[in-house]
Design a protein around this motif. Structure first.
Motif, PDB file in Angstrom:
ATOM      1  N   THR A 119      38.296  39.151  35.265  1.00 46.90           N
ATOM      2  CA  THR A 119      36.938  39.596  36.103  1.00 46.90           C
ATOM      3  C   THR A 119      37.181  38.724  37.664  1.00 46.90           C
ATOM      4  OG1 THR A 119      35.876  37.968  35.162  1.00 46.90           O
ATOM      5  CG2 THR A 119      35.848  40.216  34.254  1.00 46.90           C
ATOM      6  N   ASN A 120      36.563  39.177  38.413  1.00 46.79           N
ATOM      7  CA  ASN A 120      36.416  38.397  39.746  1.00 46.79           C
ATOM      8  C   ASN A 120      37.729  38.392  40.397  1.00 46.79           C
ATOM      9  OD1 ASN A 120      35.038  37.237  41.803  1.00 46.79           O
ATOM     10  ND2 ASN A 120      35.198  35.397  40.976  1.00 46.79           N
ATOM     11  N   ILE A 121      38.494  39.556  40.324  1.00 48.72           N
ATOM     12  CA  ILE A 121      39.860  39.337  40.797  1.00 48.72           C
ATOM     13  C   ILE A 121      39.919  39.601  41.962  1.00 48.72           C
ATOM     14  CG2 ILE A 121      42.186  40.448  40.695  1.00 48.72           C
ATOM     15  CD1 ILE A 121      41.167  41.531  37.804  1.00 48.72           C
ATOM     16  N   GLY A 122      40.716  38.858  42.974  1.00 47.91           N
ATOM     17  CA  GLY A 122      41.000  38.825  44.293  1.00 47.91           C
ATOM     18  C   GLY A 122      42.213  38.092  44.937  1.00 47.91           C
ATOM     19  N   PRO A 123      42.753  38.679  46.053  1.00 51.18           N
ATOM     20  CA  PRO A 123      43.744  37.751  46.718  1.00 51.18           C
ATOM     21  C   PRO A 123      43.071  36.749  47.637  1.00 51.18           C
ATOM     22  CG  PRO A 123      43.187  40.030  47.831  1.00 51.18           C
ATOM     23  CD  PRO A 123      42.378  40.083  46.784  1.00 51.18           C
ATOM     24  N   SER A 124      43.720  35.741  48.082  1.00 51.37           N
ATOM     25  CA  SER A 124      43.406  35.040  49.161  1.00 51.37           C
ATOM     26  C   SER A 124      43.628  35.720  50.381  1.00 51.37           C
ATOM     27  CB  SER A 124      44.210  33.598  49.053  1.00 51.37           C
ATOM     28  OG  SER A 124      45.530  33.843  49.392  1.00 51.37           O
ATOM     29  N   TYR A 146      50.287  34.812  50.331  1.00 52.09           N
ATOM     30  CA  TYR A 146      49.253  35.120  49.552  1.00 52.09           C
ATOM     31  C   TYR A 146      48.941  34.526  48.243  1.00 52.09           C
ATOM     32  CZ  TYR A 146      47.992  38.983  52.618  1.00 52.09           C
ATOM     33  OH  TYR A 146      47.868  39.878  53.798  1.00 52.09           O
ATOM     34  N   GLY A 147      47.613  33.914  47.888  1.00 48.29           N
ATOM     35  CA  GLY A 147      47.585  33.187  46.795  1.00 48.29           C
ATOM     36  C   GLY A 147      46.331  34.553  46.057  1.00 48.29           C
ATOM     37  N   GLY A 148      45.641  34.055  45.025  1.00 47.60           N
ATOM     38  CA  GLY A 148      44.781  34.784  44.491  1.00 47.60           C
ATOM     39  C   GLY A 148      43.834  34.121  43.541  1.00 47.60           C
ATOM     40  N   HIS A 149      43.077  34.818  42.839  1.00 44.23           N
ATOM     41  CA  HIS A 149      41.918  33.998  41.812  1.00 44.23           C
ATOM     42  C   HIS A 149      41.470  35.152  40.917  1.00 44.23           C
ATOM     43  CE1 HIS A 149      38.529  36.051  43.709  1.00 44.23           C
ATOM     44  NE2 HIS A 149      39.123  35.762  44.819  1.00 44.23           N
ATOM     45  N   PHE A 150      41.214  34.765  39.554  1.00 48.05           N
ATOM     46  CA  PHE A 150      40.639  35.514  38.689  1.00 48.05           C
ATOM     47  C   PHE A 150      39.860  34.608  37.770  1.00 48.05           C
ATOM     48  CE2 PHE A 150      44.543  34.650  36.729  1.00 48.05           C
ATOM     49  CZ  PHE A 150      44.203  34.247  35.566  1.00 48.05           C
ATOM     50  N   ASP A 151      38.788  35.324  37.215  1.00 43.37           N
ATOM     51  CA  ASP A 151      37.870  34.690  35.960  1.00 43.37           C
ATOM     52  C   ASP A 151      38.405  35.012  34.830  1.00 43.37           C
ATOM     53  OD1 ASP A 151      36.466  33.301  38.177  1.00 43.37           O
ATOM     54  OD2 ASP A 151      34.624  34.704  37.791  1.00 43.37           O
ATOM     55  N   MET A 152      38.213  34.267  33.819  1.00 49.34           N
ATOM     56  CA  MET A 152      38.680  34.421  32.342  1.00 49.34           C
ATOM     57  C   MET A 152      37.512  33.695  31.436  1.00 49.34           C
ATOM     58  SD  MET A 152      41.915  32.265  31.581  1.00 49.34           S
ATOM     59  CE  MET A 152      42.072  30.274  31.962  1.00 49.34           C
ATOM     60  N   ASN A 153      37.292  34.190  30.570  1.00 47.27           N
ATOM     61  CA  ASN A 153      36.395  33.721  29.497  1.00 47.27           C
ATOM     62  C   ASN A 153      36.776  33.737  28.018  1.00 47.27           C
ATOM     63  OD1 ASN A 153      35.429  36.135  28.276  1.00 47.27           O
ATOM     64  ND2 ASN A 153      34.092  35.988  30.264  1.00 47.27           N
ATOM     65  N   ALA A 154      35.986  33.405  27.145  1.00 53.78           N
ATOM     66  CA  ALA A 154      36.641  33.227  25.582  1.00 53.78           C
ATOM     67  C   ALA A 154      36.744  34.787  25.146  1.00 53.78           C
ATOM     68  CB  ALA A 154      35.587  32.772  24.800  1.00 53.78           C
ATOM     69  N   SER A 155      36.103  35.849  25.860  1.00 57.98           N
ATOM     70  CA  SER A 155      36.417  37.214  25.445  1.00 57.98           C
ATOM     71  C   SER A 155      37.634  38.021  26.135  1.00 57.98           C
ATOM     72  CB  SER A 155      35.152  37.944  25.598  1.00 57.98           C
ATOM     73  OG  SER A 155      34.735  38.172  26.885  1.00 57.98           O
ATOM     74  N   THR A 156      38.585  37.050  26.956  1.00 60.92           N
ATOM     75  CA  THR A 156      39.469  37.580  27.645  1.00 60.92           C
ATOM     76  C   THR A 156      40.476  37.954  26.852  1.00 60.92           C
ATOM     77  OG1 THR A 156      38.750  36.458  29.591  1.00 60.92           O
ATOM     78  CG2 THR A 156      40.969  37.325  29.411  1.00 60.92           C
ATOM     79  N   PRO A 157      41.133  39.163  26.665  1.00 62.08           N
ATOM     80  CA  PRO A 157      42.320  39.460  25.553  1.00 62.08           C
ATOM     81  C   PRO A 157      43.368  38.438  26.089  1.00 62.08           C
ATOM     82  CG  PRO A 157      41.339  41.357  26.368  1.00 62.08           C
ATOM     83  CD  PRO A 157      40.564  40.487  27.532  1.00 62.08           C
ATOM     84  N   ALA A 158      43.822  38.019  25.064  1.00 68.91           N
ATOM     85  CA  ALA A 158      45.263  37.119  25.128  1.00 68.91           C
ATOM     86  C   ALA A 158      46.425  38.043  25.450  1.00 68.91           C
ATOM     87  CB  ALA A 158      45.374  35.806  23.837  1.00 68.91           C
TER      88      ALA A 158
END
Length: 172
Positions: A119-124, A146-158
């Motif tokens: 979630t909250n995926i985006g490029p720099s 470019y860099g980038g970012h994303f969010d992960m949590n315990a329910s994020t599929p491995a």
């Protein structure tokens, strides 16, 4: 000279001047202008290096982590989750823009992954490797990163995630 001759002479002069004026009204003139054009090479963008976040461990607690890859190839894991970075290869995305020197441009970019879960995926924002971002330097090419970012949590599929960093150059 008689009045009659004066009137005939004046009439003849008047008729001649009318004919002379008519002669100036007919005909044609011409000139030329120099024509010029400068043909420039098209603006191009070429991918040099892919965006690789490496390997990260999702948090096991109920909190979220943000994974950020900066333009110098460094990944950080922040937030209140207990996720972490695993020692692995990482790289920021690199592109080369080629255009006539002094061409100005702006960029638009988007980062997506094909599988759901992040979630909250985006490029720099891009960073110029040489010169000033947004202006092609002398020599006709500029590297951007470019860099980038994303969010992960315990329910994020491995799983392995793949996606696309799409970059558009809007030039003037």
């Amino acid at each position: 000279m008689s009045t009659r001759n004066i009137l005939l002479a004046a009439g003849s002069a008047l008729a001649m001047s009318a004919l002379a004026t008519g002669a100036f009204a007919a005909g044609s003139v011409s000139t030329t202008a120099t024509a010029s054009v400068t043909v420039l090479s098209p603006v191009t963008i070429v991918k040099v290096q892919d965006l690789v976040f490496g390997q990260v461990v999702r948090p096991s607690n109920a909190n979220t982590n943000t994974v950020t890859l900066d333009t110098s190839d460094t990944v950080t894991v922040t937030g209140t989750g207990n996720g972490s970075m695993v020692a692995s290869a990482t790289s920021s995305a690199k592109f080369t823009i080629t255009a006539p020197a002094a061409t100005t441009y702006t960029t638009t970019q988007g980062l997506t992954f094909t599988a759901a879960g992040l979630t909250n995926i985006g490029p720099s924002l891009p960073v110029a490797q040489t010169g000033t971002l947004g202006t092609i330097p002398v020599g006709g090419s500029q590297g951007i990163t470019y860099g980038g970012h994303f969010d992960m949590n315990a329910s994020t599929p491995a799983q392995a995630y793949t996606g696309t960093l799409a970059v558009t150059i809007n030039y003037n």
